[in-house]
Motif scaffolding. Structure first.
Motif, PDB file in Angstrom:
ATOM      1  N   LYS A 169      32.833  16.543   5.728  1.00  0.00           N
ATOM      2  CA  LYS A 169      31.455  16.461   5.249  1.00  0.00           C
ATOM      3  C   LYS A 169      30.532  16.522   6.458  1.00  0.00           C
ATOM      4  O   LYS A 169      30.425  15.556   7.208  1.00  0.00           O
ATOM      5  CB  LYS A 169      31.221  15.159   4.480  1.00  0.00           C
ATOM      6  CG  LYS A 169      32.249  14.881   3.398  1.00  0.00           C
ATOM      7  CD  LYS A 169      32.224  15.916   2.292  1.00  0.00           C
ATOM      8  CE  LYS A 169      33.215  15.549   1.175  1.00  0.00           C
ATOM      9  NZ  LYS A 169      33.300  16.600   0.140  1.00  0.00           N
ATOM     10  N   THR A 170      29.873  17.651   6.652  1.00  0.00           N
ATOM     11  CA  THR A 170      29.060  17.818   7.853  1.00  0.00           C
ATOM     12  C   THR A 170      28.010  18.885   7.623  1.00  0.00           C
ATOM     13  O   THR A 170      27.929  19.480   6.547  1.00  0.00           O
ATOM     14  CB  THR A 170      29.952  18.202   9.059  1.00  0.00           C
ATOM     15  OG1 THR A 170      29.194  18.162  10.255  1.00  0.00           O
ATOM     16  CG2 THR A 170      30.560  19.582   8.876  1.00  0.00           C
ATOM     17  N   THR A 171      27.198  19.109   8.622  1.00  0.00           N
ATOM     18  CA  THR A 171      26.224  20.202   8.583  1.00  0.00           C
ATOM     19  C   THR A 171      26.735  21.322   9.490  1.00  0.00           C
ATOM     20  O   THR A 171      27.570  21.100  10.356  1.00  0.00           O
ATOM     21  CB  THR A 171      24.849  19.727   9.063  1.00  0.00           C
ATOM     22  OG1 THR A 171      24.977  19.168  10.388  1.00  0.00           O
ATOM     23  CG2 THR A 171      24.284  18.660   8.126  1.00  0.00           C
ATOM     24  N   TYR A 172      26.217  22.514   9.258  1.00  0.00           N
ATOM     25  CA  TYR A 172      26.656  23.676  10.025  1.00  0.00           C
ATOM     26  C   TYR A 172      25.488  24.326  10.739  1.00  0.00           C
ATOM     27  O   TYR A 172      24.368  24.312  10.238  1.00  0.00           O
ATOM     28  CB  TYR A 172      27.350  24.678   9.091  1.00  0.00           C
ATOM     29  CG  TYR A 172      28.614  24.128   8.486  1.00  0.00           C
ATOM     30  CD1 TYR A 172      29.803  24.124   9.199  1.00  0.00           C
ATOM     31  CD2 TYR A 172      28.611  23.574   7.210  1.00  0.00           C
ATOM     32  CE1 TYR A 172      30.963  23.599   8.657  1.00  0.00           C
ATOM     33  CE2 TYR A 172      29.768  23.053   6.660  1.00  0.00           C
ATOM     34  CZ  TYR A 172      30.934  23.061   7.387  1.00  0.00           C
ATOM     35  OH  TYR A 172      32.086  22.529   6.861  1.00  0.00           O
TER      36      TYR A 172
ATOM     37  N   ILE B 202      28.831  23.474  13.297  1.00  0.00           N
ATOM     38  CA  ILE B 202      29.354  22.306  13.995  1.00  0.00           C
ATOM     39  C   ILE B 202      29.281  22.558  15.504  1.00  0.00           C
ATOM     40  O   ILE B 202      29.365  23.697  15.961  1.00  0.00           O
ATOM     41  CB  ILE B 202      30.801  22.003  13.570  1.00  0.00           C
ATOM     42  CG1 ILE B 202      31.672  23.260  13.632  1.00  0.00           C
ATOM     43  CG2 ILE B 202      30.842  21.391  12.195  1.00  0.00           C
ATOM     44  CD1 ILE B 202      33.107  23.062  13.191  1.00  0.00           C
TER      45      ILE B 202
ATOM     46  N   MET C 212      29.857  16.538  17.401  1.00  0.00           N
ATOM     47  CA  MET C 212      30.129  16.101  16.027  1.00  0.00           C
ATOM     48  C   MET C 212      31.597  15.783  15.760  1.00  0.00           C
ATOM     49  O   MET C 212      31.975  15.514  14.615  1.00  0.00           O
ATOM     50  CB  MET C 212      29.639  17.192  15.062  1.00  0.00           C
ATOM     51  CG  MET C 212      28.164  17.508  15.222  1.00  0.00           C
ATOM     52  SD  MET C 212      27.675  19.101  14.493  1.00  0.00           S
ATOM     53  CE  MET C 212      27.801  18.728  12.750  1.00  0.00           C
TER      54      MET C 212
ATOM     55  N   SER D  46      32.299  12.240  14.008  1.00  0.00           N
ATOM     56  CA  SER D  46      31.226  11.745  13.146  1.00  0.00           C
ATOM     57  C   SER D  46      31.612  11.648  11.669  1.00  0.00           C
ATOM     58  O   SER D  46      30.745  11.483  10.824  1.00  0.00           O
ATOM     59  CB  SER D  46      29.985  12.631  13.298  1.00  0.00           C
ATOM     60  OG  SER D  46      30.272  13.977  12.981  1.00  0.00           O
TER      61      SER D  46
ATOM     62  N   GLU E 114      28.446  32.752  15.577  1.00  0.00           N
ATOM     63  CA  GLU E 114      28.381  32.448  14.145  1.00  0.00           C
ATOM     64  C   GLU E 114      28.284  33.721  13.312  1.00  0.00           C
ATOM     65  O   GLU E 114      28.807  33.789  12.190  1.00  0.00           O
ATOM     66  CB  GLU E 114      27.174  31.552  13.863  1.00  0.00           C
ATOM     67  CG  GLU E 114      27.215  30.207  14.552  1.00  0.00           C
ATOM     68  CD  GLU E 114      25.853  29.528  14.532  1.00  0.00           C
ATOM     69  OE1 GLU E 114      25.214  29.532  13.457  1.00  0.00           O
ATOM     70  OE2 GLU E 114      25.416  29.020  15.587  1.00  0.00           O
TER      71      GLU E 114
ATOM     72  N   LYS F 173      34.083  26.373   8.365  1.00  0.00           N
ATOM     73  CA  LYS F 173      34.114  25.523   9.561  1.00  0.00           C
ATOM     74  C   LYS F 173      33.261  26.180  10.648  1.00  0.00           C
ATOM     75  O   LYS F 173      33.653  26.233  11.807  1.00  0.00           O
ATOM     76  CB  LYS F 173      35.555  25.333  10.042  1.00  0.00           C
ATOM     77  CG  LYS F 173      36.455  24.626   9.060  1.00  0.00           C
ATOM     78  CD  LYS F 173      37.802  24.288   9.645  1.00  0.00           C
ATOM     79  CE  LYS F 173      38.704  25.481   9.761  1.00  0.00           C
ATOM     80  NZ  LYS F 173      40.076  25.111  10.192  1.00  0.00           N
ATOM     81  N   THR F 174      32.115  26.692  10.257  1.00  0.00           N
ATOM     82  CA  THR F 174      31.284  27.476  11.169  1.00  0.00           C
ATOM     83  C   THR F 174      30.974  26.689  12.445  1.00  0.00           C
ATOM     84  O   THR F 174      30.407  25.601  12.401  1.00  0.00           O
ATOM     85  CB  THR F 174      29.958  27.872  10.499  1.00  0.00           C
ATOM     86  OG1 THR F 174      30.221  28.336   9.174  1.00  0.00           O
ATOM     87  CG2 THR F 174      29.254  28.940  11.306  1.00  0.00           C
TER      88      THR F 174
ATOM     89  N   SER G 194      29.410  26.523  16.476  1.00  0.00           N
ATOM     90  CA  SER G 194      28.427  27.076  17.411  1.00  0.00           C
ATOM     91  C   SER G 194      29.076  27.333  18.770  1.00  0.00           C
ATOM     92  O   SER G 194      29.746  26.449  19.314  1.00  0.00           O
ATOM     93  CB  SER G 194      27.267  26.090  17.589  1.00  0.00           C
ATOM     94  OG  SER G 194      26.437  26.488  18.663  1.00  0.00           O
TER      95      SER G 194
END
Length: 325
Positions: free
Chosen positions: A125-128, A130, A134, A137, A250, A286-287, A289
């Motif tokens: 559960k995260t923002t993209y 990554i 992170m 987290s 990305e 699982k994008t 950076s």
């Protein structure tokens, strides 16, 4: 660059996908940033040289080689369904291997260790996208939490060794890797080598190509020869103990469905493709950076995906009898 009059670089997992790629780049690349240097001796260790899950055997390997630097690739690895089935084995064996290698590196005064992590260590559960901040987290995806937590702990160990002893132990986080010398086992491989072997068999038999899942998940794939160059750069020039993501941009993210389209074209498969939607997709995306890498190594040229896939297919066909499958 490495400052030693002579640097002895031990590569664990030396005949695997990434280890073989490093050996290839060191031997063939004419760019001095990535190719062989006169003051370096490269040693590629395999499981035949030492069982790295055994503390005594690991120390004996370091006693024989006396490495000044280590690229740590050895691990128990597998595809989605093997990870789901053997969570405890993936956790325990990788914890043992990593602890033994880092302990031996500290014991024998190794100047730098670069260990290999994976994007599966990031929270489910995260923002993209990554990024490197992170990692810890949130819990990883349930499908491979054993492997993911074992890999996360390398970062914890690196920081602990640095804080207590000043060790320069760091780690890299590649996105999905593919290329020559991969594991093409149908039940125990990652997505591209597994699909490649399935496509080959479907073409040979004239049967449908059956692909697990919906084909919708997105992934960033990095060619093993590109990753090898980035490992070598990390060993020679990246000085931080903070992990660094080694990834294509990305914008290079691609769906499993599109991979199958490229693969069937490269393989010359003209049969029917069927999607088995009763099988799990795994994590949808699982994008990652690669901003940090791009800032530190501007202008690095990644091999175009289709070119790298064609090269992998060509290698597989030429080495079918001896390839891991």
């Amino acid at each position: 660059m490495l400052a030693n009059p002579e640097s002895v670089i031990l590569v664990t997992g030396g005949t695997g996908l990434v280890g073989s790629a490093i050996k290839h780049v060191i031997k063939t690349c004419q760019d001095p940033r990535f190719g062989a240097l006169p003051n370096e001796k490269w040693v590629y260790a395999t499981s035949k040289d030492a069982d790295l899950s055994d503390r005594t055997a690991t120390l004996a390997l370091f006693e024989r080689i006396h490495p000044t630097h280590v690229i740590h690739l050895a691990a128990m690895v597998g595809g989605l369904f093997r990870n789901m089935k053997y969570q405890s084995d993936f956790l325990r064996l990788n914890l043992l291997i990593n602890d033994n290698v880092l302990h031996a590196a500290h014991t024998y005064g190794v100047k730098k260790v670069v260990s290999c992590l994976s994007t599966c260590i990031f929270p489910d559960k995260t923002t993209y996208p990554i990024d490197e901040t992170m990692i810890h987290s949130g819990p990883p995806h349930d499908s491979n939490y054993g492997y993911a937590y074992a890999k996360r702990l390398i970062d914890v160990q690196n920081r602990a060794y640095n804080q207590q002893y000043g060790c320069q132990f760091t780690s890299v986080i590649p996105t999905n890797i593919f290329g020559p010398n991969d594991n093409f086992d149908l039940e125990d491989s990652h997505v591209i080598p597994g699909l490649l072997h399935k496509c080959y068999l479907a073409k040979q038999s004239g049967q449908d190509l059956i692909v697990s899942g919906t084909g919708l998940p997105l992934r960033q794939f990095i060619y093993s020869h590109d990753l090898a160059k980035l490992f070598i750069w990390t060993l020679r020039e990246y000085d931080s103990i903070v992990p660094i993501i080694l990834s294509v941009p990305e914008s290079a993210e691609i769906s499993i469905r599109d991979i199958v389209t490229h693969l069937t074209k490269s393989m010359g498969f003209t049969g029917n493709v069927r999607w088995d939607k009763t099988k799990a997709d795994g994590q949808y995306r699982k994008t990652a950076s690669n901003k940090k890498l791009a800032e530190l190594l501007p202008g690095f040229e990644f091999t175009p995906f289709e070119e790298a896939l064609d090269a992998t297919v060509k290698w597989f066909l030429e080495n079918y009898e001896t390839a891991r499958k």
